[in-house]
Scaffold this motif. Structure first.
Motif, PDB file in Angstrom:
ATOM      1  N   GLU A 206      49.332  38.893  40.615  1.00  0.00           N
ATOM      2  CA  GLU A 206      48.808  37.569  40.267  1.00  0.00           C
ATOM      3  C   GLU A 206      47.425  37.670  39.598  1.00  0.00           C
ATOM      4  OE1 GLU A 206      47.222  34.157  43.161  1.00  0.00           O
ATOM      5  OE2 GLU A 206      49.276  34.769  43.671  1.00  0.00           O
ATOM      6  N   LEU A 207      46.551  38.494  40.173  1.00  0.00           N
ATOM      7  CA  LEU A 207      45.203  38.634  39.621  1.00  0.00           C
ATOM      8  C   LEU A 207      45.241  39.266  38.226  1.00  0.00           C
ATOM      9  CD1 LEU A 207      43.251  39.842  42.797  1.00  0.00           C
ATOM     10  CD2 LEU A 207      43.145  37.571  41.740  1.00  0.00           C
ATOM     11  N   ARG A 208      46.136  40.239  38.054  1.00  0.00           N
ATOM     12  CA  ARG A 208      46.200  40.924  36.755  1.00  0.00           C
ATOM     13  C   ARG A 208      46.837  40.059  35.676  1.00  0.00           C
ATOM     14  NH1 ARG A 208      47.322  46.910  39.286  1.00  0.00           N
ATOM     15  NH2 ARG A 208      45.136  47.216  39.868  1.00  0.00           N
ATOM     16  N   ALA A 209      47.444  38.958  36.108  1.00  0.00           N
ATOM     17  CA  ALA A 209      47.993  38.007  35.134  1.00  0.00           C
ATOM     18  C   ALA A 209      47.091  36.779  34.997  1.00  0.00           C
ATOM     19  CB  ALA A 209      49.390  37.578  35.568  1.00  0.00           C
ATOM     20  N   ASP A 210      45.941  36.836  35.654  1.00  0.00           N
ATOM     21  CA  ASP A 210      45.055  35.658  35.721  1.00  0.00           C
ATOM     22  C   ASP A 210      44.114  35.676  34.526  1.00  0.00           C
ATOM     23  OD1 ASP A 210      42.967  33.858  36.317  1.00  0.00           O
ATOM     24  OD2 ASP A 210      43.279  34.148  38.475  1.00  0.00           O
ATOM     25  N   ARG A 211      44.461  34.888  33.526  1.00  0.00           N
ATOM     26  CA  ARG A 211      43.713  34.906  32.264  1.00  0.00           C
ATOM     27  C   ARG A 211      42.244  34.563  32.460  1.00  0.00           C
ATOM     28  NH1 ARG A 211      46.487  31.135  28.267  1.00  0.00           N
ATOM     29  NH2 ARG A 211      47.921  32.892  28.102  1.00  0.00           N
ATOM     30  N   ASP A 212      41.973  33.484  33.200  1.00  0.00           N
ATOM     31  CA  ASP A 212      40.573  33.068  33.379  1.00  0.00           C
ATOM     32  C   ASP A 212      39.749  34.155  34.060  1.00  0.00           C
ATOM     33  OD1 ASP A 212      41.268  30.683  32.226  1.00  0.00           O
ATOM     34  OD2 ASP A 212      41.394  29.578  34.115  1.00  0.00           O
ATOM     35  N   LEU A 213      40.365  34.830  35.001  1.00  0.00           N
ATOM     36  CA  LEU A 213      39.668  35.898  35.706  1.00  0.00           C
ATOM     37  C   LEU A 213      39.363  37.065  34.778  1.00  0.00           C
ATOM     38  CD1 LEU A 213      38.633  37.316  38.241  1.00  0.00           C
ATOM     39  CD2 LEU A 213      41.004  38.014  38.715  1.00  0.00           C
ATOM     40  N   LYS A 214      40.339  37.451  33.989  1.00  0.00           N
ATOM     41  CA  LYS A 214      40.129  38.599  33.099  1.00  0.00           C
ATOM     42  C   LYS A 214      39.083  38.278  32.028  1.00  0.00           C
ATOM     43  CE  LYS A 214      44.538  39.317  32.234  1.00  0.00           C
ATOM     44  NZ  LYS A 214      45.729  39.970  31.633  1.00  0.00           N
ATOM     45  N   VAL A 215      39.118  37.066  31.537  1.00  0.00           N
ATOM     46  CA  VAL A 215      38.097  36.670  30.559  1.00  0.00           C
ATOM     47  C   VAL A 215      36.714  36.680  31.223  1.00  0.00           C
ATOM     48  CG1 VAL A 215      37.248  34.781  29.106  1.00  0.00           C
ATOM     49  CG2 VAL A 215      39.675  35.383  29.084  1.00  0.00           C
ATOM     50  N   ALA A 216      36.652  36.191  32.467  1.00  0.00           N
ATOM     51  CA  ALA A 216      35.376  36.201  33.195  1.00  0.00           C
ATOM     52  C   ALA A 216      34.887  37.636  33.393  1.00  0.00           C
ATOM     53  CB  ALA A 216      35.528  35.504  34.540  1.00  0.00           C
ATOM     54  N   ALA A 217      35.780  38.517  33.773  1.00  0.00           N
ATOM     55  CA  ALA A 217      35.392  39.916  34.007  1.00  0.00           C
ATOM     56  C   ALA A 217      34.833  40.535  32.729  1.00  0.00           C
ATOM     57  CB  ALA A 217      36.583  40.731  34.509  1.00  0.00           C
ATOM     58  N   GLN A 218      35.450  40.228  31.615  1.00  0.00           N
ATOM     59  CA  GLN A 218      34.982  40.808  30.358  1.00  0.00           C
ATOM     60  C   GLN A 218      33.691  40.147  29.883  1.00  0.00           C
ATOM     61  OE1 GLN A 218      36.272  43.641  28.675  1.00  0.00           O
ATOM     62  NE2 GLN A 218      37.035  43.762  30.768  1.00  0.00           N
ATOM     63  N   ALA A 219      33.537  38.869  30.160  1.00  0.00           N
ATOM     64  CA  ALA A 219      32.255  38.226  29.843  1.00  0.00           C
ATOM     65  C   ALA A 219      31.135  38.879  30.652  1.00  0.00           C
ATOM     66  CB  ALA A 219      32.326  36.721  30.119  1.00  0.00           C
ATOM     67  N   MET A 220      31.422  39.231  31.904  1.00  0.00           N
ATOM     68  CA  MET A 220      30.403  39.908  32.710  1.00  0.00           C
ATOM     69  C   MET A 220      30.137  41.309  32.163  1.00  0.00           C
ATOM     70  SD  MET A 220      29.893  37.311  34.497  1.00  0.00           S
ATOM     71  CE  MET A 220      28.351  38.017  35.100  1.00  0.00           C
ATOM     72  N   LYS A 221      31.180  41.968  31.684  1.00  0.00           N
ATOM     73  CA  LYS A 221      31.005  43.296  31.087  1.00  0.00           C
ATOM     74  C   LYS A 221      30.138  43.202  29.825  1.00  0.00           C
ATOM     75  CE  LYS A 221      33.726  47.302  29.611  1.00  0.00           C
ATOM     76  NZ  LYS A 221      35.106  47.833  29.464  1.00  0.00           N
ATOM     77  N   HIS A 222      30.383  42.171  29.045  1.00  0.00           N
ATOM     78  CA  HIS A 222      29.587  41.926  27.837  1.00  0.00           C
ATOM     79  C   HIS A 222      28.102  41.804  28.215  1.00  0.00           C
ATOM     80  CE1 HIS A 222      29.393  39.362  23.867  1.00  0.00           C
ATOM     81  NE2 HIS A 222      28.394  40.184  23.955  1.00  0.00           N
ATOM     82  N   LEU A 223      27.845  41.030  29.242  1.00  0.00           N
ATOM     83  CA  LEU A 223      26.483  40.848  29.712  1.00  0.00           C
ATOM     84  C   LEU A 223      25.895  42.167  30.217  1.00  0.00           C
ATOM     85  CD1 LEU A 223      24.844  38.173  29.963  1.00  0.00           C
ATOM     86  CD2 LEU A 223      25.393  38.236  32.398  1.00  0.00           C
ATOM     87  N   PHE A 224      26.686  42.888  30.990  1.00  0.00           N
ATOM     88  CA  PHE A 224      26.236  44.178  31.542  1.00  0.00           C
ATOM     89  C   PHE A 224      25.842  45.135  30.416  1.00  0.00           C
ATOM     90  CE2 PHE A 224      27.219  48.571  32.763  1.00  0.00           C
ATOM     91  CZ  PHE A 224      26.514  48.703  33.942  1.00  0.00           C
ATOM     92  N   ALA A 225      26.667  45.172  29.379  1.00  0.00           N
ATOM     93  CA  ALA A 225      26.439  46.133  28.291  1.00  0.00           C
ATOM     94  C   ALA A 225      25.321  45.689  27.354  1.00  0.00           C
ATOM     95  CB  ALA A 225      27.733  46.350  27.513  1.00  0.00           C
TER      96      ALA A 225
END
Lengths: 422, 422
Positions: A206-225
């Motif tokens: 379910e989590l790996r199919a969760d679009r909003d979550l994955k977009v959030a995770a990558q937005a945080m990665k963007h910020l981290f980088a």
């Protein structure tokens, strides 16, 4: 020893190789033949020796040119020791008394000789054992506030900060670990992932199919980088903290680099929320109620102390290029300065929730798991604890922009703990 | 010439000193005694020579160890030439054909020999003269989209990006100019400020007492200093663009460093909005209506082309560590990738409005003014044009989070131009 090529120490070779190092002999005694040497590295990355002499004890920490846990198939540069050393001396300056004293650094040997903290134990272990530690929350809140504020353009001379940013930008391999293992691998079927199975399989899918979550995770990665805002500890979880009742020390900043302030804050909070959910797995006859209350109180104290001390430093030490007093206080506009502070703290809060949610996922779905959960032997019970953390992580990562207070998150954690249908 | 200490060139010494440089002689001819040398630097920072030989012409640009305009009381390091050179070769790679070809770089002499663009003129001058330039908006939109995307973690190998970030972090003195002159000085009574007086005094006083504006300016400064997202041009105004009808070239990237994508975009848009308001100052018998329409169309084209090409690169060249296809497209989730793109473009849009608003203020209130306004001799007329730009700048900087489209901003500019009570 400085002139020879890198060579890993052993318990046998250490007294001979370091026997004439005055930083060490001054502390523990000159007769190396009497030293007792134990290797106590917990196994992930480095060698860690406790060296006891007649007059005292020290830690000798040496990096290896690969990930110790995996072996030389996973190379990792020795220079991480250089970054750990440089982070330790900066942290000691910015938050005196909360990191181990460095006695000697040898860049070629990737080796730091430092204060042996005794009888301190790793905070994660203390929390798993159910130790209530007075002062823990305020200590950690002060540590993050002071190190993060004082390493940023709010405080530093910006030319020095930019030079320091360039220095730490070379810690790319350790950033790479975080970038992959924290922000991306947990959200697809990456090779090194593992999770309690099959109990969590449905939720993981379910989590790996969760679009909003994955977009959030990558937005945080963007910020981290991209947001090179301050010198971070970079790996500030409860395994990087050592404690005795009344004293807190922060260790192991080898992941240090310039990143967003919220990263250290969020990772720290996440590890407490995970511990909170793990308490059921260590509970006997309902004996962890006080511990759960302590963990939530500590979370509240970390954030509140951080925010209060950050505000205090804002009002008293804001000597950098950002939000200069010449525009606000010097014009008699106190509220302008406070409005700007509100904005900065708001952004840190929102981002910290994002980082916290992602951290809770990677510790359950990715490569590096937490002893808090891993030490729960009953897989059904472990999965039940982990599922609550996964759900809270998803909720705060995705909804980070509309969550107002630490109490709100703690209340939600309590609801999940009580296994209401959430 | 490489082995001698830095020495400023003169029109007299140049042929002797560069007469044996094959990069130069290959292009313009070997008999240096026949060269014609003119110094054409517009006076702010550097020496710029046009060197004409029998076979062609080149530009020789040399940095001086101080700000030329001010003299040696304002030192500025020669290494800015190193950063300009490094930016030029990266831009040539990321957006072929839109920067002058570099023929030779001499680090010690802080000297770049490059293609002479002829009969190109500075875009700012062309706009002041009322030239309509077909293709200008799309050219500039493509330039920013490609250079910004391809210099970021959306595209680059992140280890290379981090090394490059460290390289450009040393361009601190030029960042310092931007940090002070753009983001702070205009908002208080700083020494080097100047504005059309007394006509603007009231509005200037109002802006310097405007809390929301000052907080916005500092939030943008925070972003500028902390968000090391991509290699920026760093000074992308209409004075850094050369044109002939149908061809656009971008020059002078000596302010290059790793910063937020939105900075280049916002600065570029701001300079067009300022030109829009300046047209009345150059108008005779209402002859600038077409020009005003052209400028607003160009603004729309810059943003729309930028957004479209950024989206195109997102879909076709997203090979970096951020928003990896493994999490979206490879899982069959096209909309996840599009949702993330929406988020990234939204943030660039909001931040670009912030930077644009601030840029419009500093060009009227700070040290470095625009010829668009400065060449209007009638001070009342000039102040009236500038006031509209100041008002638009304040509006978009403060309200950047709730403005949806470039058309909305252009419509507001038109309303201000028509001198409705806004």
């Amino acid at each position: 020893m400085d002139n020879q090529a890198f060579e890993a120490l052993t318990t046998a070779s250490l007294p001979q190789r370091l026997g004439s190092n005055s930083a060490l002999t001054d502390r523990i005694g000159t007769d190396a033949s009497t030293w007792k040497v134990r290797e106590v590295g917990d196994g992930n990355l480095n060698l860690v020796f406790i060296v006891e002499g007649p007059d005292g004890s020290v830690i000798v920490k040496q990096a290896l040119p690969y990930v110790r846990l995996v072996g030389d198939s996973w190379p990792l540069p020795l220079k991480r020791s250089f970054f750990e050393y440089n982070a330790l001396i900066r942290q000691a300056d910015r938050m005196p008394g909360m990191v181990p004293e460095v006695l000697h650094f040898d860049e070629t040997q990737a080796l730091i000789i430092m204060e042996f903290l005794s009888p301190h134990i790793i905070l994660r272990q203390a929390l798993i054992e159910g130790q209530i530690l007075p002062g823990l929350g305020p200590d950690l809140g002060l540590f993050v506030a002071r190190t993060l504020f004082r390493g940023s353009d709010l405080s530093m001379d910006t030319k020095k900060r930019k030079a320091d940013l360039a220095l730490f930008a070379d810690n790319a391999e350790l950033c790479d670990i975080t970038e992959n293992l924290v922000f991306s691998d947990p959200y697809f079927d990456a090779e090194m992932n593992a999770h309690t199975s099959p109990q969590l399989d449905g939720l993981v899918k379910e989590l790996r199919a969760d679009r909003d979550l994955k977009v959030a995770a990558q937005a945080m990665k963007h910020l981290f980088a991209a947001k090179a805002e301050t010198l971070l500890h970079g790996d500030l979880h409860t395994g990087s903290v050592m404690v005795i009742p009344g004293e807190t020390k922060v260790i192991d900043p080898e992941f240090a680099f310039y990143g967003p302030m919220a990263f250290d804050v969020g990772m720290m909070l996440a590890n407490f929320w995970m511990n909170y959910f793990s308490q059921s797995g260590h509970e006997q006859n309902g004996d962890r109620d006080d511990m759960r209350a302590f963990v939530l109180t500590t979370i509240t104290e970390i954030w509140n102390t951080f925010a209060a001390e950050f505000a205090n430093l804002w009002r008293t030490e804001r000597t950098g290029i950002l939000y200069q007093a010449s525009l606000f206080e010097d014009q008699g506009d106190i509220l302008g300065s406070e409005q700007a502070l509100d904005g900065v703290l708001h952004d840190i809060w929102v981002d910290a929730l994002g980082f916290a949610g992602i951290e809770m996922h990677r510790r359950i779905l990715g490569l590096a798991h937490n002893a808090d959960f891993e030490s729960i032997e009953d897989a059904d019970l472990r999965a039940s604890c982990e599922a609550k953390a996964l759900k809270l992580g998803r909720h705060i990562a995705v909804n980070r922009g509309i969550i107002h207070s630490i109490t709100e998150v703690n209340n939600l954690a309590e609801r999940l703990q009580q296994e209401m249908a959430v």
